[in-house]
Write an enzyme that holds these catalytic residues in place. Structure first.
Site, short mmCIF file in Angstrom:
data_model
loop_
_atom_site.label_atom_id
_atom_site.label_comp_id
_atom_site.label_asym_id
_atom_site.label_seq_id
_atom_site.Cartn_x
_atom_site.Cartn_y
_atom_site.Cartn_z
N ASN A 401 0.83 -1.20 0.00
CA ASN A 401 0.00 0.00 0.00
C ASN A 401 0.87 1.26 0.00
O ASN A 401 1.00 1.94 -1.02
CB ASN A 401 -0.94 -0.02 1.21
CG ASN A 401 -1.95 1.10 1.18
OD1 ASN A 401 -1.87 1.99 0.35
ND2 ASN A 401 -2.90 1.07 2.07
N ASP A 402 1.51 1.53 1.12
CA ASP A 402 2.29 2.77 1.23
C ASP A 402 3.41 2.85 0.18
O ASP A 402 3.74 3.93 -0.30
CB ASP A 402 2.91 2.88 2.62
CG ASP A 402 1.84 3.08 3.69
OD1 ASP A 402 0.76 3.60 3.34
OD2 ASP A 402 2.07 2.72 4.84
N THR A 403 3.98 1.70 -0.17
CA THR A 403 5.13 1.71 -1.09
C THR A 403 4.72 2.01 -2.53
O THR A 403 5.58 2.18 -3.38
CB THR A 403 5.86 0.36 -1.06
OG1 THR A 403 4.91 -0.67 -1.33
CG2 THR A 403 6.52 0.11 0.27
N ALA A 441 1.32 3.83 7.23
CA ALA A 441 1.62 5.25 7.44
C ALA A 441 0.35 6.05 7.72
O ALA A 441 0.42 7.21 8.06
CB ALA A 441 2.34 5.81 6.23
#
Lengths: 474, 104
Positions: A401-403, A441
């Site tokens: 997700n965040d990456t 995050a």
């Protein structure tokens, strides 16, 4: 009585084995040998120590020595063989805490032993020994309590005896940094007081309390996404604690091995920070990256089904698979590889895009995919694969997700400036994910709502199994 | 206990400083695949504190009991051994996977 120098020579050989071991661990071909060297060095150091005890004072009591070694070896083996690869980061954090705690306890045991014997030096030896005892305790207790909090955070929480799952909190108002500084000053004050009055163990107990609290408060405000950095830093600290313990006992192998691990851990910490485009200072003291206030999801997205995705994947020429922590949790790396093999059988080029901080540890994804026998050449690091997304037909994001969150490019919010995989440049993005919820995050991901994004809502393993099935039926 | 001299202390600090620089140089270019095994392996090496725990655990039990210092050393011995044995085994498991992949 054998000359004491012989033991130091034995320790020197052990230290050499550690140095060579660490060096070899840094290269893929030699890494297994490196680990073997490290283990041999440890075995040698233990053997030399036992021989030294036997020669110098004779073994006074086998019970504690044999019992401790056997118990530790049994528990260590059991834990190491039982752990799933998903639980690896927690395990490293826990082992790390044990190492730091052991160093701190050795220092404490030395103080109490000396007090019981009335063996308190004066002048330089007093300062040297008591400063070493104090620093070893300070770093050791911080490592122990910090590692335990880090382990809980990596797990996400803990279950109460009644079976109730409690989420581990992330909490850190700005004034907490001032408290941490005060605690650190208090620790040094206790070390100073313990030198002024070496016969009074109360000062050391005060130090233990302050250092343990400091370790907890140190890790508590740091968000889950930054936990690998913290574990790496704690790994460095546990080495430093061992080195200080070496000063307490004036033992070279402890000093060499400890300080080397301390330095190596610090290098790794900076490597990780660099990968996330973060300053170590920001990670440790700015308290974001999942700071608790998660944005609520207000937008919606219609999910797709595996058959739809399978049809889409028919006849494509290039696919990049981007794994994340979700793949680790659902253990679907075998299904992912199966999916890749089906595509390859149909003349589609398949690569894996590996973000440096995908998962909860650097290299986490590499280990999992290696477990599923994915060819090494297909794992491409972020810098090298980012230019390839533009001519990619389908990107399959499995539990990341965040990456892959384009919000990182905007320059605002917790993810600002973190390099990401440019999956949004591909023709179609397929995301396997449980829900639209935010990542570690705590930032909403615009990518979910793009027109060229297809969401497969569900558990990674289940969805990948269905997708593979659908591909076979085409 | 050997009496601590200033010369011995300086020698120990020298070793400490040099080993830190050595550690920095040893780990400079490591492929990401090896980051986790490396962290785990380095962590296992920090279990070297087992040596200190052993030295302090050499205490005879009297009526099945030991002084507090020895009890603490015993706990340290168990923890350090878990750290070392568990650490090397876990690292080995990870590396076996990578090696297994290479053979294919």
């Amino acid at each position: 009585m054998i000359d004491a120098a012989i033991w130091d020579i034995g320790y020197l050989v052990a230290a050499l084995l550690f140095i060579l071991g660490l060096k070899k661990l840094g290269h893929p071909r030699t890494a297994p040998t490196g680990n073997l060297y490290g283990a041999s060095g440890m075995l040698l150091a233990v053997a030399v120590t036992l021989a030294r005890i036997e020669s110098e004072t004779g073994i006074l009591g086998w019970e504690l020595i044999v019992g401790g070694l056997a118990l530790g070896a049994l528990i260590g083996t059991w834990m190491a063989l039982r752990i799933e690869m998903t639980g690896m980061p927690e395990m490293v954090a826990l082992f790390n805490g044990f190492g730091g705690g052991a160093s701190a306890l050795v220092a404490l045991s030395e103080v109490l032993g000396r007090l019981a014997e009335g063996n308190i030096p004066e002048g330089v030896p007093l300062y040297a020994t008591w400063i070493a005892i104090g620093l070893s305790g300070l770093v050791g207790w911080i490592t122990l309590s910090g590692s335990l909090v880090a382990m809980m955070k990596l797990k996400g929480g803990f279950s109460l005896p009644g079976g109730k799952w409690v989420r581990f909190p992330t909490w850190g108002p700005p004034w907490l940094n001032a408290v941490k500084v005060l605690l650190l000053i208090a620790c040094f004050a206790f070390i100073w007081l313990s030198i002024q009055e070496p016969t009074n163990p109360q000062w050391i107990y005060g130090l233990i309390g302050c250092a343990s609290l400091l370790g907890i408060l140190f890790v508590l405000p740091i968000g889950g996404a930054d936990m690998p950095v913290v574990v790496s830093l704690l790994n460095s600290l546990s080495g430093i604690a061992a080195a200080f313990t070496g000063f307490v006992l004036m033992n070279n192998v402890l000093i060499i091995a400890g300080s080397m691990v301390g330095a190596a851990g610090l290098v790794l910490t900076f490597v990780m920070c660099k990968a996330m485009n973060r300053e170590l200072r920001d990670v440790l003291f700015k308290a974001f990256g999942g700071s608790g206030d998660r944005e609520t999801v207000t937008r919606t997205k219609v999910g797709s089904d595996p058959d739809e995705v399978a049809m889409l994947c028919d006849g494509i020429s290039k696919c990049i698979i981007v794994p994340g922590y979700g793949m680790a949790v659902s253990q679907c790396q075998y299904q992912v590889r199966e999916f890749a093999e089906i595509l390859e059988a149909r003349d589609c080029e398949v690569k894996y895009g590996i973000h440096p901080v995908a998962g909860r540890m650097p290299g986490h994804m590499n280990v999992l995919l290696a477990e599923a026998n994915v060819p090494y050449e297909q794992l491409i690091e972020m810098e090298h694969i980012n230019s390839e997304f533009a001519d990619t037909d389908v990107v399959l994001v499995v539990g990341a997700n965040d990456t892959v969150n384009p919000a990182a490019r905007s320059g605002e919010g917790p993810l600002a400036g973190m390099p990401i995989l440019d999956v949004d440049k591909a023709r179609v993005v397929v995301m396997v994910k449980r829900s639209l919820s935010v990542g570690y995050a705590g930032v909403d991901n615009d990518l979910f709502y793009e027109d060229n994004t297809m969401m497969l809502f569900g558990d990674g393993k289940e969805m990948m199994t269905q997708l593979v099935q659908a591909m076979k039926e085409l | 206990m050997i009496e601590l001299t200033l010369a011995a202390l300086v020698a120990a600090v020298t070793v400490f400083v040099l080993a830190i620089f050595l550690g920095f140089e040893l780990i400079s270019k490591v492929p990401p695949t090896l980051h986790t095994p490396l962290m785990s392996g380095a962590n296992a090496i920090s279990g070297i504190t087992v040596v200190g725990a052993l030295l302090l655990s050499n205490v005879a039990l009297t009526d099945g009991d030991a002084p507090l210092a020895a009890k603490l050393a015993f706990i340290a011995l168990v923890l350090a051994t878990i750290n070392a044995v568990g650490g090397f085994l876990v690292t080995n498991r990870m590396l076996q996977m990578i090696a297994g992949r290479r053979r294919k």
